[in-house]
Scaffold this active site. Sequence first.
Site, PDB file in Angstrom:
ATOM      1  N   ASP A   1       0.883  -1.157   0.000  1.00  0.00           N
ATOM      2  CA  ASP A   1       0.000   0.000   0.000  1.00  0.00           C
ATOM      3  C   ASP A   1       0.930   1.218   0.000  1.00  0.00           C
ATOM      4  O   ASP A   1       2.124   1.106   0.309  1.00  0.00           O
ATOM      5  CB  ASP A   1      -0.923   0.007   1.216  1.00  0.00           C
ATOM      6  CG  ASP A   1      -2.088   0.984   1.007  1.00  0.00           C
ATOM      7  OD1 ASP A   1      -2.046   1.764   0.028  1.00  0.00           O
ATOM      8  OD2 ASP A   1      -3.033   0.976   1.818  1.00  0.00           O
TER       9      ASP A   1
HETATM   10  C1  BGC Z   1      -4.825   3.477   0.151  1.00  0.00           C
HETATM   11  C2  BGC Z   1      -5.028   2.459  -0.955  1.00  0.00           C
HETATM   12  C3  BGC Z   1      -4.881   3.131  -2.283  1.00  0.00           C
HETATM   13  C4  BGC Z   1      -3.522   3.797  -2.348  1.00  0.00           C
HETATM   14  C5  BGC Z   1      -3.256   4.503  -3.657  1.00  0.00           C
HETATM   15  C6  BGC Z   1      -3.571   4.275  -0.012  1.00  0.00           C
HETATM   16  O1  BGC Z   1      -3.536   5.337   0.860  1.00  0.00           O
HETATM   17  O2  BGC Z   1      -4.835   2.831   1.392  1.00  0.00           O
HETATM   18  O3  BGC Z   1      -6.285   1.852  -0.854  1.00  0.00           O
HETATM   19  O4  BGC Z   1      -5.048   2.207  -3.316  1.00  0.00           O
HETATM   20  O5  BGC Z   1      -3.432   4.766  -1.318  1.00  0.00           O
HETATM   21  O6  BGC Z   1      -3.996   5.655  -3.767  1.00  0.00           O
END
Ligand code: BGC
Length: 819
Positions: free
Chosen positions: A305
């Site tokens: 993530d």
């Molecule tokens: C989130 C994810 C997301 C990623 C990219 C993160 O902060 O937890 O779900 O896909 O950012 O935007």
Amino acid sequence: MKQFRKHLLLGALFLMFSSHWATAQEPKLGEASISKVISAMTLQQKAELVIGTGMHFEIPDSIKDKLPGGGANSPFFQAPDTTLGKAYNEMLEKLQKIVPGAAGHTAMFPEFNISTMVLTDGPAGLRIQPKRKGTDQTYYCTAFPIATLLASTWDKDLVTKVGEAMGNEVLEYGSDVLLAPGMNIQRNPLCGRNFEYYSEDPFVTGQMAAAMVKGIQSEGVGTSIKHFVANNQETNRLSVNTIVSERALREIYLEGFRIAVEEANPWTVMSSYNKVNGTYTSESGDLLTKILRDDWGFKGYVMTDWTGGSDVIAQMEAGNDLIMPGNTKQIHEIINAVKSGKLDEKILDRNIARILKVLMMSPDYKGFHHTDKPDLKAHAAITRRAATDGMVLLKNNNSALPFAENIKDVAAFGNTSYEMITGGTGSGDVNEAYTISLTDGLKNDGYTTDASLKGTYESYIKDERAHQPKPKNILAAMMGARMPVTEMNVTPELAKEMAAKTDVALITIGRNSGEGGDREAAPGDFDLTKTEKAMIQIVTDAYHAAGKKAIVILNIGGVIETASWRDIPDAILLAWQPGQESGNSIADVLSGKANPSGKLAVTFPMKYSDVPSSDNFPGHAVKTDKPMDDKADGSGFSFMRRVPWEVTYHDGIYVGYRYYDAFNVKPAYEFGYGLSYTTFKYSNLKLSSDKFDGSLTITMNVKNTGKVAGQEAVQLYVSAPKGSINKPVKELKDFGKTKSLKPGESQTLTFKLSPRSLASFHTDSSEWIADAGTYKVEIGASSRDIRLNGTFDLDKELMVKKVNKALAPAAPVKEIQPK
Ligand code: BGC
């Protein structure tokens, strides 16, 4: 703007990136084997490929100023780092123009025919920038209903259709992977991201995620199922250590992911932010290799993530193949680790091979010419329909709904009637072209709404918005989220005036939440405020006094308290956050054009303190002498501090209905509950055998016994015999949904049980075991409305699967057990 074709760049970029060894003789992906290509890459190129190329969102100056330190550590606006050479920075510049608003890109190497992979959020649709500099063209995407609503449809085919539409937007806007679906368990109603997730139940979660993955990937683009695993809260999400037993992990938190991996082959998996039993998930070989690859056979690649974890070397070794969004510091770390012998280059090669394998399936690599013109009209029709099928009719006294023929004039109370909430905030928020308000939806279905009331609300909302504080959740603030304003006071005089003028009252209650923050067990969030409750009472009283009805509409993303006020109105429609066609979808249900067939995939408790995790959500600070595990860190998320924090899942496997059933706690609305405008009779339960011999087929009949057409979601629960470990009273093991049945029409539904449907996880031996004995099959209209019963026997204990011993907590977790 002129279309930006990445693959056309490959030739042009070839020369630019050819500073080191690149010649026409470099092996080309697609012509030469993956291993040949990898062995021709330099160490720097390898490191660049496993580290993403940063984040390139355009953030308004007004918001930059609000970030701690002016956002100096943010990947959104890091100073250019030239240590990797000019070519690298030129590549970054090019990438930033490919699908602006994408969450990230992988590095590209034209000399090897390696194109970039564009990774885009997810999960309610495609999140990209709707406007681009230098062009009038717009790039709007469809905001589909939130995942919780989709799960409430209990209709896998419909979810696959929604997935196809989403996948088509991913494809036609030039992205490669949708960072979706979100599939964490709704352990506690206050998790700020529950709206992105499906259910409290792992079977529903896994089935819905598999259906969604199949739909999206059928378009030839990829998915990233997330957030793997036990990421069930937003509080201190970057550092929280989730302490949880192996059994609860296997049966509750991992199980949905297992189903999605085994049934739908997602191209990628996104590891989560949190730690599990002391180790960041992105650094856990137990999770990413032993469980994901060895136990389940996952073949794609794993990405972090965004800024998750803290040690890129540990991540590489664990099998977290790609680090997102990535920064140059991490590239140097990889290079240095290989040079110093700390990281075996073979591990790097292994991870790159996984990335390239997926890349070779991507549309861009295959030379697909995207149009930037998906059929948004067709997708709007799909979202309008899907939303009606996932709305849950919680109450409908004296057939208050659908509207009787004589109803023409409607009074819409509640701010949210005029500012519908299509979906939650954060990365799951889609930039849609429009939102249909409730009043416009009603107009489209032939009703008039009271104009003076509309005017009163609109001017109230405008005034309130002018001095509304920014959302407390910094991500929500950054992304410009619109949170509901404080509810307007409705006086008895106003209610009386409206009751005289109009035929029916609608009262909308709105809630929003999102990434980066959890909700609160307080009025205005989980509970209704005094003003909201008074509004429901005053409006209902006035309409009842005039012989008319009052209906509450819940435009919410997660569970709220209902028990203290639900007796007041005539009907309650849980509309969830239904996507961009909100008003149309709700009006279709109110008018009877559509018969709501949603049922809850999450329990509504009587009060927050009834929730089994209420006493340990969202955990507590951990005392430590060490400074914070905060890398002050170039992560860009360091404004969301890394606080030493842990949460212990004392609730074990007793999450959702498993708890309410086993501990005899009465919910307000149970798992699986939902009314219809018609009635259904269940009959003719047949089991293919009274002995379980590897599988079992179960059939039953559903008949529409009411006066209007409708669909029915039917649930199959299994009660296992008591063996050596405690088990839930019953567990959902299959479900089905009828087609739209006309009055009098019947349909036979077929369910299947596999050995896994009977088994529980035994921690001592790491085995899934089905105990010998008599199993009960219960067919329900909800988890507490069981209509048909049957039994079958398993003669001998069955060891269904032995798995790797993995993710054990440091000490046994004290878990609640039913008496
Ligand atoms: C989130 C994810 C997301 C990623 C990219 C993160 O902060 O937890 O779900 O896909 O950012 O935007």
